[in-house]
Design a protein around this motif. Structure first.
Motif, mmCIF file in Angstrom:
data_model
loop_
_atom_site.group_PDB
_atom_site.id
_atom_site.type_symbol
_atom_site.label_atom_id
_atom_site.label_comp_id
_atom_site.label_asym_id
_atom_site.label_seq_id
_atom_site.Cartn_x
_atom_site.Cartn_y
_atom_site.Cartn_z
ATOM 1 N N ARG A 97 -89.077 18.347 94.143
ATOM 2 C CA ARG A 97 -90.385 18.819 93.974
ATOM 3 C C ARG A 97 -90.982 19.413 95.092
ATOM 4 N N VAL A 98 -90.438 18.620 96.218
ATOM 5 C CA VAL A 98 -90.697 19.386 97.801
ATOM 6 C C VAL A 98 -89.901 20.684 97.843
ATOM 7 N N ALA A 99 -88.801 20.914 97.497
ATOM 8 C CA ALA A 99 -88.176 22.134 97.334
ATOM 9 C C ALA A 99 -88.672 23.137 96.661
ATOM 10 N N LEU A 100 -89.104 22.850 95.449
ATOM 11 C CA LEU A 100 -90.086 23.650 94.562
ATOM 12 C C LEU A 100 -91.100 24.405 95.299
ATOM 13 N N SER A 101 -92.049 23.420 96.046
ATOM 14 C CA SER A 101 -93.089 23.865 96.668
ATOM 15 C C SER A 101 -92.784 24.859 97.736
ATOM 16 N N GLY A 153 -83.341 23.435 99.461
ATOM 17 C CA GLY A 153 -83.675 22.078 99.399
ATOM 18 C C GLY A 153 -83.109 21.364 97.852
ATOM 19 N N PHE A 154 -82.771 21.957 96.989
ATOM 20 C CA PHE A 154 -82.720 21.512 95.620
ATOM 21 C C PHE A 154 -81.212 20.619 95.553
ATOM 22 N N ASN A 158 -76.181 21.081 89.404
ATOM 23 C CA ASN A 158 -75.853 21.266 87.989
ATOM 24 C C ASN A 158 -76.529 20.888 86.782
ATOM 25 N N GLU A 159 -77.785 20.608 87.372
ATOM 26 C CA GLU A 159 -78.584 20.472 86.279
ATOM 27 C C GLU A 159 -79.272 21.635 85.626
ATOM 28 N N LYS A 160 -79.371 21.613 84.268
ATOM 29 C CA LYS A 160 -79.681 22.732 83.521
ATOM 30 C C LYS A 160 -80.749 23.669 84.238
ATOM 31 N N GLN A 161 -82.022 23.001 84.508
ATOM 32 C CA GLN A 161 -83.157 23.600 85.103
ATOM 33 C C GLN A 161 -82.817 24.110 86.610
ATOM 34 N N ILE A 162 -82.131 23.213 87.268
ATOM 35 C CA ILE A 162 -81.797 23.842 88.598
ATOM 36 C C ILE A 162 -80.961 25.208 88.659
ATOM 37 N N LYS A 163 -80.038 25.191 87.652
ATOM 38 C CA LYS A 163 -79.110 26.232 87.373
ATOM 39 C C LYS A 163 -79.853 27.426 87.079
ATOM 40 N N LEU A 164 -80.837 27.334 86.181
ATOM 41 C CA LEU A 164 -81.651 28.335 85.654
ATOM 42 C C LEU A 164 -82.344 29.007 86.885
ATOM 43 N N LEU A 165 -82.995 28.242 87.590
ATOM 44 C CA LEU A 165 -83.800 28.408 88.735
ATOM 45 C C LEU A 165 -82.747 29.345 89.541
#
Length: 197
Positions: A97-101, A153-154, A158-165
């Motif tokens: 969440r911090v990395a996304l911000s 920061g992520f 290998n999580e789907k959402q992180i891979k898509l990002l």
């Protein structure tokens, strides 16, 4: 009957000429975009993303640089919208969440740098050309760094959402890299290459 046959023949000849002329214009435009993209690292992506500018940009390095930065701005805005949606959904927790911000912030910075770059490209001046080229190089390089920093920061890569990002961010960084190459080509071709809309 003879008149109808002649009319049909003339119509077929006219349509053939139109088609061939259209194909020649398309081929010429296709050559223009391939030639412009020859200096980029991600050539296929460059040709695909800049194909709509093939005829209007012609062989003008300044128009190709402008087109490259314009397309990049559009792509950065798409990723920004995606990041904003992710943030609003609130599914990312903890470190992510911090990395996304942070990512949202770095993309805002990148967009600002690209807008400044486009502003300069729209007002190229023979008297300040070298300074403008230096500014463009600095800003687009900074935008590229901002995009790359977004992914730092992520966790759980290998999580789907992180891979898509990651895929979206990598794609936009490739397009930004191509825009930088087009600007660098403009810098090396020099003052004579400046063409105004």
């Amino acid at each position: 009957m003879i008149i109808t046959a002649r009319l049909m023949f003339l119509l077929a000849l006219f349509l053939s000429l139109l088609t061939n002329t259209g194909l020649m214009v398309f081929a010429k435009g296709n050559n223009n975009v391939r030639e412009a993209c020859s200096v980029t690292r991600y050539k296929n992506l460059c040709v695909h993303s800049l194909a709509p500018f093939a005829n209007t940009a012609g062989r003008s390095p300044s128009k190709w640089a402008r087109a490259g930065v314009s397309v990049t701005i559009g792509e950065v805005k798409k990723v920004q919208a995606y990041l904003a949606k992710l943030k609003m959904q609130g599914r990312m927790k903890g470190r992510n969440r911090v990395a996304l911000s942070d990512c949202v912030e770095t993309f805002a910075d990148a967009l600002g740098e690209l807008h400044m770059s486009l502003g300069v490209l729209r007002k190229l001046s023979r008297s300040t050309f070298s300074t403008q080229m230096g500014d463009l190089n600095t800003w687009i390089s900074a935008a590229l760094t901002d995009e790359d920093t977004c992914l730092d920061g992520f966790q759980g890569k290998n999580e789907k959402q992180i891979k898509l990002l990651q895929n979206k961010v990598h794609n936009v960084s490739y397009i930004t890299s191509n825009a930088l190459a087009l600007v660098n080509k403009l810098a090396t071709t020099g003052l004579a290459s400046i063409t105004y809309p």
